[in-house]
Design a protein around this motif. Structure first.
Motif, PDB file in Angstrom:
ATOM      1  N   GLY A 229       9.954   3.949   3.167  1.00  0.00           N
ATOM      2  CA  GLY A 229      10.288   5.408   2.638  1.00  0.00           C
ATOM      3  C   GLY A 229       8.296   6.198   2.619  1.00  0.00           C
ATOM      4  N   GLU A 230       8.089   5.408   2.142  1.00  0.00           N
ATOM      5  CA  GLU A 230       6.299   6.290   1.863  1.00  0.00           C
ATOM      6  C   GLU A 230       5.227   5.420   2.816  1.00  0.00           C
ATOM      7  OE1 GLU A 230       5.410   7.103  -0.753  1.00  0.00           O
ATOM      8  OE2 GLU A 230       7.935   7.234  -1.917  1.00  0.00           O
ATOM      9  N   PHE A 232       5.779   5.473   6.303  1.00  0.00           N
ATOM     10  CA  PHE A 232       6.476   5.922   7.349  1.00  0.00           C
ATOM     11  C   PHE A 232       6.335   4.904   8.569  1.00  0.00           C
ATOM     12  CE2 PHE A 232       4.809   9.241   4.445  1.00  0.00           C
ATOM     13  CZ  PHE A 232       5.737  10.177   4.768  1.00  0.00           C
ATOM     14  N   ARG A 261      16.847   3.610   0.620  1.00  0.00           N
ATOM     15  CA  ARG A 261      16.116   4.784   0.956  1.00  0.00           C
ATOM     16  C   ARG A 261      16.431   6.211   0.872  1.00  0.00           C
ATOM     17  NH1 ARG A 261      13.198   5.174   6.851  1.00  0.00           N
ATOM     18  NH2 ARG A 261      13.315   2.440   6.945  1.00  0.00           N
ATOM     19  N   ALA A 262      17.403   5.938   1.108  1.00  0.00           N
ATOM     20  CA  ALA A 262      17.726   7.723   1.390  1.00  0.00           C
ATOM     21  C   ALA A 262      18.158   7.885  -0.651  1.00  0.00           C
ATOM     22  CB  ALA A 262      19.238   8.081   1.238  1.00  0.00           C
ATOM     23  N   ASP A 265      14.762   8.763  -2.177  1.00  0.00           N
ATOM     24  CA  ASP A 265      14.061   9.508  -2.233  1.00  0.00           C
ATOM     25  C   ASP A 265      14.758  11.385  -2.843  1.00  0.00           C
ATOM     26  OD1 ASP A 265      12.346   9.516  -0.116  1.00  0.00           O
ATOM     27  OD2 ASP A 265      13.261   9.560   1.536  1.00  0.00           O
ATOM     28  N   TRP A 291       9.947  18.159  -0.700  1.00  0.00           N
ATOM     29  CA  TRP A 291      10.049  17.527  -0.089  1.00  0.00           C
ATOM     30  C   TRP A 291      11.133  16.390   0.023  1.00  0.00           C
ATOM     31  CZ3 TRP A 291       7.119  12.627   0.029  1.00  0.00           C
ATOM     32  CH2 TRP A 291       6.556  11.971   1.433  1.00  0.00           C
ATOM     33  N   LYS A 292      11.051  15.794  -1.146  1.00  0.00           N
ATOM     34  CA  LYS A 292      11.764  14.523  -1.049  1.00  0.00           C
ATOM     35  C   LYS A 292      13.094  14.208  -0.730  1.00  0.00           C
ATOM     36  CE  LYS A 292       9.457  11.002  -2.567  1.00  0.00           C
ATOM     37  NZ  LYS A 292       9.330   9.726  -1.556  1.00  0.00           N
ATOM     38  N   ASN A 294      14.397  16.397   1.062  1.00  0.00           N
ATOM     39  CA  ASN A 294      14.853  16.444   2.706  1.00  0.00           C
ATOM     40  C   ASN A 294      14.658  15.633   3.497  1.00  0.00           C
ATOM     41  OD1 ASN A 294      15.012  19.957   2.817  1.00  0.00           O
ATOM     42  ND2 ASN A 294      13.090  20.336   2.699  1.00  0.00           N
ATOM     43  N   ARG A 295      14.182  14.541   3.087  1.00  0.00           N
ATOM     44  CA  ARG A 295      13.894  13.534   3.919  1.00  0.00           C
ATOM     45  C   ARG A 295      15.171  12.638   3.393  1.00  0.00           C
ATOM     46  NH1 ARG A 295       9.036   9.248   4.021  1.00  0.00           N
ATOM     47  NH2 ARG A 295      10.253   9.182   2.271  1.00  0.00           N
ATOM     48  N   LEU A 298      17.567  13.958   5.617  1.00  0.00           N
ATOM     49  CA  LEU A 298      17.929  13.569   6.956  1.00  0.00           C
ATOM     50  C   LEU A 298      18.934  11.677   7.152  1.00  0.00           C
ATOM     51  CD1 LEU A 298      14.323  14.323   7.318  1.00  0.00           C
ATOM     52  CD2 LEU A 298      16.392  15.544   8.687  1.00  0.00           C
ATOM     53  N   HIS A 302      23.060  12.025   8.777  1.00  0.00           N
ATOM     54  CA  HIS A 302      22.973  11.002  10.046  1.00  0.00           C
ATOM     55  C   HIS A 302      24.095  10.405  10.320  1.00  0.00           C
ATOM     56  CE1 HIS A 302      21.035   8.032  13.065  1.00  0.00           C
ATOM     57  NE2 HIS A 302      20.095   8.455  12.538  1.00  0.00           N
TER      58      HIS A 302
END
Length: 312
Positions: A229-230, A232, A261-262, A265, A291-292, A294-295, A298, A302
């Motif tokens: 996650g960090e 990318f 990963r979710a 975040d 930001w975290k 929002n990630r 995602l 999903h």
């Protein structure tokens, strides 16, 4: 900018002077110090002590970090990381202050995300993480679920900002927890903070890991999940790294990393809201936390989220 002991004027400078003056090995010696940039939990300093062959790195806890960092556990992890060959030499620990002292490593540099585009460097990093994960249990067990629960309670206590859909995100967390625990958690020492800046690169692309204050026994795959996650990474690189770490890639391992990963975040987003209420560091914790969140959304939104949970 270097300062001589006794010349500090700011609150942080006076604090570091008080700290380094108390370390017994340096009593009565001439000292100078300067700040080391980086980090969003502590203040970091380079200290020069007259008559010693190397400088030292002194980490001073940031305000309020005792709410989520257990400094004795962090020190244990630092010692373990060095013992397994992938940590900086530990000079000492001031238990009452929670201050760790390390050798300052000359000739090495802090990594950036761009460094991990180099296949050799990222494989060396995987080796470092795996060695620490395999180094034997720590005294502290704190899973990502424990971390999220801790921060959610702190947000409530401090009346910190929280998103309107936090309850929904926590419901998804509960589903993930049930699936992961049903599959069996592989609890091992994890550094739990795999920012690019928490790796150092040597002249031959060697890797050491830094900043183990968040370390605990946690689900093994969380270490890769947070790191991915960090960094990318593209999907192909993530697959390569899973194979390098586990010796194989499977759909179940891939799903495990994606789900965690979710959760990573969600954990760090909620941590940021706590820090916004407490920290005196010059950092936009609200922006970081948004930001975290929002990630995390995602992944939680999903269409494959239910399938990943089933694969666990």
């Amino acid at each position: 900018m270097w300062q001589l002991l006794g010349q500090g004027t700011s609150e942080d400078e006076r604090r570091v002077e008080k700290i380094i003056s108390k370390w017994p090995d340096w009593t009565g010696l001439d000292m100078s110090y300067c700040p080391v940039s980086g980090g969003i939990s502590n203040t970091n300093w380079r200290v020069h002590v007259a008559g010693t062959p190397r400088d030292f790195f002194v980490k001073i806890p940031g305000r309020g970090t005792d709410r989520f960092i257990e400094r004795n556990a962090a020190h244990e992890a630092s010692v373990k990381a060095h013992a397994c060959g992938y940590g900086v030499p530990v000079v000492g620990f001031m238990k009452d202050e929670g201050v760790e002292i390390f050798e300052f490593v000359d000739g090495w540099r802090t990594s950036t995300n761009l460094d991990f585009l180099d296949k050799e460097i990222r494989h060396n990093a995987v080796g470092a993480l795996r060695a620490f994960n395999d180094s034997g249990p720590l005294e502290l067990t704190k899973t990502v679920f424990d971390m999220i629960d801790e921060h959610v309670a702190q947000v409530a206590e401090l009346n910190s900002w929280k998103p309107r859909d936090l309850t929904w995100m926590l419901e998804q967390r509960d589903e993930a927890r049930a699936a992961l625990e049903a599959s069996g958690l592989d609890l091992v020492p994890c550094m739990n903070d795999t920012l690019a800046g928490n790796f150092m690169i040597g002249p031959g692309k060697e890797i050491v890991i830094l900043d183990l204050e968040y370390a605990s026994n946690n689900e093994r795959a969380y270490e890769l999940a947070l790191w991915f996650g960090e960094m990318f990474f593209e999907d192909s690189v993530e697959r390569e790294m899973i194979e390098a770490y586990y010796g194989r890639w499977t759909g179940a391992l891939d799903a495990r990393v994606r789900v965690l990963r979710a959760l990573a975040d969600l954990k760090w987003a909620t941590w940021a809201m706590v820090q916004e209420s407490l920290s005196t560091l010059d950092f936009d914790f609200r922006k970081y936390g948004l930001w975290k969140y929002n990630r995390a959304r995602l992944v939680l939104h999903h269409p494959d989220w239910p399938n990943w949970l089933k694969l666990l």
